[in-house]
Design a protein around this motif. Sequence first.
Motif, PDB file in Angstrom:
ATOM      1  N   PRO A 401       0.677  -1.482   0.090  1.00 13.36           N
ATOM      2  CA  PRO A 401       0.090   0.342  -0.194  1.00 13.36           C
ATOM      3  C   PRO A 401       0.846   0.910   0.426  1.00 13.36           C
ATOM      4  N   ASP A 402       2.406   0.808  -0.934  1.00 11.02           N
ATOM      5  CA  ASP A 402       2.489   2.596  -0.900  1.00 11.02           C
ATOM      6  C   ASP A 402       2.011   3.307  -2.009  1.00 11.02           C
ATOM      7  N   THR A 403       2.267   4.861  -1.611  1.00 13.01           N
ATOM      8  CA  THR A 403       1.875   5.871  -2.326  1.00 13.01           C
ATOM      9  C   THR A 403       2.461   6.672  -2.880  1.00 13.01           C
ATOM     10  N   PRO A 404       2.661   7.409  -4.314  1.00 13.01           N
ATOM     11  CA  PRO A 404       3.249   8.430  -4.597  1.00 13.01           C
ATOM     12  C   PRO A 404       3.244   9.302  -3.774  1.00 13.01           C
ATOM     13  N   GLN A 405       2.264  10.176  -2.791  1.00 12.67           N
ATOM     14  CA  GLN A 405       2.420  10.857  -2.229  1.00 12.67           C
ATOM     15  C   GLN A 405       3.272  11.354  -1.119  1.00 12.67           C
ATOM     16  N   ARG A 406       3.412   9.339  -0.557  1.00 13.35           N
ATOM     17  CA  ARG A 406       4.420   9.488   0.606  1.00 13.35           C
ATOM     18  C   ARG A 406       6.100   8.982   0.036  1.00 13.35           C
ATOM     19  N   ILE A 407       6.064   9.046  -0.857  1.00 12.40           N
ATOM     20  CA  ILE A 407       7.398   8.836  -1.350  1.00 12.40           C
ATOM     21  C   ILE A 407       7.839   9.975  -2.180  1.00 12.40           C
ATOM     22  N   THR A 411      11.144  16.105  -1.597  1.00 11.08           N
ATOM     23  CA  THR A 411      11.748  15.304  -2.788  1.00 11.08           C
ATOM     24  C   THR A 411      13.107  16.642  -3.610  1.00 11.08           C
ATOM     25  N   SER A 412      13.114  17.621  -2.692  1.00  8.85           N
ATOM     26  CA  SER A 412      13.926  18.487  -2.616  1.00  8.85           C
ATOM     27  C   SER A 412      15.353  17.751  -2.239  1.00  8.85           C
ATOM     28  N   GLN A 413      14.944  16.509  -1.132  1.00 10.05           N
ATOM     29  CA  GLN A 413      16.252  16.772  -1.138  1.00 10.05           C
ATOM     30  C   GLN A 413      17.008  15.505  -1.362  1.00 10.05           C
ATOM     31  N   LYS A 414      16.333  14.654  -2.244  1.00 11.26           N
ATOM     32  CA  LYS A 414      16.587  13.778  -2.838  1.00 11.26           C
ATOM     33  C   LYS A 414      17.271  13.544  -4.469  1.00 11.26           C
ATOM     34  N   LEU A 415      16.978  14.560  -5.298  1.00 15.74           N
ATOM     35  CA  LEU A 415      17.340  14.465  -6.225  1.00 15.74           C
ATOM     36  C   LEU A 415      18.909  14.676  -6.523  1.00 15.74           C
ATOM     37  N   LEU A 451       5.816  21.497  -9.005  1.00 17.80           N
ATOM     38  CA  LEU A 451       5.966  22.179  -7.493  1.00 17.80           C
ATOM     39  C   LEU A 451       4.396  23.256  -8.518  1.00 17.80           C
ATOM     40  N   THR A 452       3.958  23.231  -9.194  1.00 14.88           N
ATOM     41  CA  THR A 452       3.135  24.044  -9.492  1.00 14.88           C
ATOM     42  C   THR A 452       1.441  23.865  -9.095  1.00 14.88           C
ATOM     43  N   GLY A 453       1.133  22.230  -8.253  1.00 13.55           N
ATOM     44  CA  GLY A 453      -0.001  22.052  -7.583  1.00 13.55           C
ATOM     45  C   GLY A 453      -0.913  21.594  -8.320  1.00 13.55           C
ATOM     46  N   ILE A 454      -0.587  22.207  -9.398  1.00 14.62           N
ATOM     47  CA  ILE A 454      -1.684  21.274 -10.304  1.00 14.62           C
ATOM     48  C   ILE A 454      -1.687  20.097 -11.915  1.00 14.62           C
ATOM     49  N   GLY A 455      -2.704  19.244 -11.247  1.00 11.28           N
ATOM     50  CA  GLY A 455      -2.323  17.654 -11.903  1.00 11.28           C
ATOM     51  C   GLY A 455      -2.984  18.174 -13.415  1.00 11.28           C
ATOM     52  N   GLY A 458      -6.032  18.874 -14.749  1.00 10.83           N
ATOM     53  CA  GLY A 458      -6.016  20.134 -14.916  1.00 10.83           C
ATOM     54  C   GLY A 458      -6.649  21.314 -13.528  1.00 10.83           C
ATOM     55  N   ASN A 459      -6.860  20.008 -12.276  1.00 10.64           N
ATOM     56  CA  ASN A 459      -7.271  20.339 -10.787  1.00 10.64           C
ATOM     57  C   ASN A 459      -5.791  20.399  -9.809  1.00 10.64           C
ATOM     58  N   PRO A 460      -6.302  21.435  -8.849  1.00  7.78           N
ATOM     59  CA  PRO A 460      -5.023  21.648  -8.100  1.00  7.78           C
ATOM     60  C   PRO A 460      -4.770  20.131  -6.707  1.00  7.78           C
ATOM     61  N   PHE A 461      -3.467  19.460  -6.520  1.00  5.38           N
ATOM     62  CA  PHE A 461      -3.605  18.337  -5.562  1.00  5.38           C
ATOM     63  C   PHE A 461      -2.772  19.404  -4.828  1.00  5.38           C
ATOM     64  N   GLU A 462      -2.784  18.333  -3.515  1.00  6.68           N
ATOM     65  CA  GLU A 462      -2.143  18.444  -1.952  1.00  6.68           C
ATOM     66  C   GLU A 462      -0.675  18.073  -2.810  1.00  6.68           C
ATOM     67  N   LEU A 463       0.601  18.971  -2.761  1.00  4.65           N
ATOM     68  CA  LEU A 463       1.759  19.007  -1.934  1.00  4.65           C
ATOM     69  C   LEU A 463       2.306  18.358  -1.373  1.00  4.65           C
ATOM     70  N   SER A 464       3.221  17.234  -1.091  1.00  6.52           N
ATOM     71  CA  SER A 464       3.685  16.672  -0.147  1.00  6.52           C
ATOM     72  C   SER A 464       4.382  17.265   0.749  1.00  6.52           C
ATOM     73  N   PRO A 465       4.847  17.316   1.601  1.00  5.42           N
ATOM     74  CA  PRO A 465       5.330  17.676   2.739  1.00  5.42           C
ATOM     75  C   PRO A 465       7.076  17.684   2.166  1.00  5.42           C
ATOM     76  N   ASP A 466       7.689  19.265   2.403  1.00 10.28           N
ATOM     77  CA  ASP A 466       8.911  19.461   1.526  1.00 10.28           C
ATOM     78  C   ASP A 466       9.815  20.755   2.280  1.00 10.28           C
ATOM     79  N   PRO A 467      10.760  20.404   2.988  1.00  5.28           N
ATOM     80  CA  PRO A 467      11.875  21.985   4.023  1.00  5.28           C
ATOM     81  C   PRO A 467      11.283  23.080   2.698  1.00  5.28           C
ATOM     82  N   LEU A 468      12.069  22.310   1.663  1.00  6.46           N
ATOM     83  CA  LEU A 468      12.451  23.935  -0.134  1.00  6.46           C
ATOM     84  C   LEU A 468      10.856  23.326  -0.684  1.00  6.46           C
ATOM     85  N   LEU A 469       9.733  23.249   0.123  1.00  7.88           N
ATOM     86  CA  LEU A 469       8.590  23.195  -0.719  1.00  7.88           C
ATOM     87  C   LEU A 469       8.312  24.811  -1.714  1.00  7.88           C
ATOM     88  N   ASP A 470       7.774  25.623  -0.218  1.00  2.00           N
ATOM     89  CA  ASP A 470       7.732  27.024  -0.524  1.00  2.00           C
ATOM     90  C   ASP A 470       8.661  28.353  -1.131  1.00  2.00           C
TER      91      ASP A 470
END
Length: 524
Positions: A401-407, A411-415, A451-455, A458-470
Motif C-alpha cells: 500500500p505504498d503511495t506516490p504521495q508518500r514517496i 523530493t528536493s532533498q533526494k534529487l 511544484l505548480t500543484g495542478i494535476g 487541470g485540478n489542484p492537488f495537495e503537495l507532499s511535505p518538503d523543507p524547500l517546498l515554499d
Amino acid sequence: MKLTIEGIKNTAEWEAKGYSLPKFDRTAVETATKAEPFWIHFGAGNIFRAFQANIVQNLLNDGVLDRGLVVAEGYDYEIIEKMYRPHDNIGALVTLKSSGSVEKTVVGSIMEALAADSENEKDWARLCEIFRSPSLQMVTFTITEKGYLLRNAAGVMMPGVEEDFAQGPVLPKSYIGKVVTLLHERYVNGELPVAMVSMDNCSHNGDKLYAAVNEFAKEWETRGVCKPGFLEYVNNASKVSFPWTMIDKITPRPDAKIEKILADDGIEQLEPVITSKKTYVAPFVNAEECQYLVIEDSFPNGRPELEKAGLYFTDRATVDKVEKMKVCTCLNPLHTFLAVSGCLLGYTLIADEMKDEDLLRLVKRLGYEEGLPVVVDPGIIKPREFIDEVVNIRIPNPFMPDTPQRIACDTSQKLSIRFGETIKGYLGRSDLHVADLKVVPLVFALWLRYLTGIGDDGNPFELSPDPLLDECRKYVPGDIDSLLHRAEIFGVDLFEAGLADKVKEYFAKLNSGKGTVRKTLKEI
C-alpha cells in the motif's frame, strides 16, 4: 487463537490455517538468552519485527542459533507496555507476495522486551546487566536517522542532551545518552568488546552512530564525569566497532486488509494501538517478500552466522557500492520518477503505476538504459538482477500500500543523490554522453511541473511535505533558470552539465495545458 505463548500451543489449529510456527524449544532458548545474551536491538518497530526477528527465528528453527533476541525501545515505551508484553513478545508476520498471495508466520524469537527508560528501575537494571555480559556481541539499531541527531536543523540541542552531557552516565534522558551510558557500563566492567551496528536506512549509518557516541564520550571526558579512558575505548576498533550497513525492505504500516485476513482465520485481539506519541503498532506486521541486509564485517567480540539467513557480510567499500547501487540507480530513482508522475496523473498506489504502459517503459529506460551504465558492480549483488527484482516483483506488488504521495515527500532533498550522481558518472566518462539522457531530465521537469500543484486533469492537488517546498515554488513557472543553477538540489548546476535546456524544453511541454503531462510522457 491468540498471539501469546499459551495461545500458539495448539499447533495443529494454526498450521491448518497456513501459519508457520516457531519450531524451537522456547523455554530452553529463553533461559539461554537471559543467561548469555548475544544480540540486543534498539527500536521495537515494524522493520525489526518483520526482518531481524524473523531471520533469528529461521536460524533458531534450523539449529544455527540457540539464543534469541532482546529488544529495547528508547523513545516510545508504550510499544513495549501495550503491544509486546500483552502478547508475550509474539507477533504475526504477513509477507505480501507479488503473486497476490500471503505467507503467514508466527514470530517468537524475541525473548525479552525492555523499556530503555532510566526511570524504569527494573528494565534499566536489566539493560545494564545485559551490557555487562561478556557474551554480548552486537547492539543494533533501527531508530531512524533522526535518532542519531544531537541537535536539530537550527543547531539547538535535542531534548535531554545538554543535561546528559553535564550529568555523565547517570539516569540519561536522551536516546543516544541512554545508549552511551550503557556502553560506558560495558567499559567500566572490563572494557568488553562489542559491535554497535546501525541498521537504519541512511547512507554511512555507522558513521552517524559513531559521531553521536563519540561526541558524548568526548564531552564526558572533558567535563570529568565518566571513568577516564572511555573516549579511547570508543575509538578503539578492536573494542568498539561501528560497521556500515545497507538495509532494504519495505514494511508499511499494518494494513486493515491484512488485519481482516488474520481475523477471518480466528485470531483474536488484533486491534492496533496508537500510542500517546502517535506510534501505530499492531500485533502483526506486513512486509514485502524481498529483503537485503549488507553488513561491514567488523565484530570485535565475534558474531553469529547470520549469513546462513541470507545476510551479506563484506568490507566497507562493498557496503558503500551496494548503497550507491540502490540509492543512486536501481531503486530510489525509479521510485522518485513514479512519485512525481503519479501525483500529476492522479495515482494513489505505486503498484498501479506499473500497469501504465507509458510509465513502465520510462521506468525501465531510467533504470536499465540510463542508470546501469554508471553503476559500479558491488559483486555480491548483481545490479541488473536487482533492477529485475525491483521492476518485476517489488514495485508492481499489488499488496504493497505504498503511495506516490508518500514517496514524493522531501523530493528536493533526494534529487541530488538519486540523479545527480548518475549525471556526474556520465560527465566523468568519455564513452558516455549527457546529451543521451532523456528520462533523468524528464524527472526534473516533472518535479517542476509537480511544484505548480495542478494535476494533468487541470485540478489542484495537495503537495507532499518538503523543507524547500515554499522556496522552490517561487521559481515556478516564471524563473526556473535560477532553480536549475542550484547544484545542492540537483547534484550539479544543470546549465554547466548541459542539461538545463532539455529540462526547460520538457517543462514547457508538460506545462502547456490540460493533458500535456500524458502527451509528453507518450512522446518521450
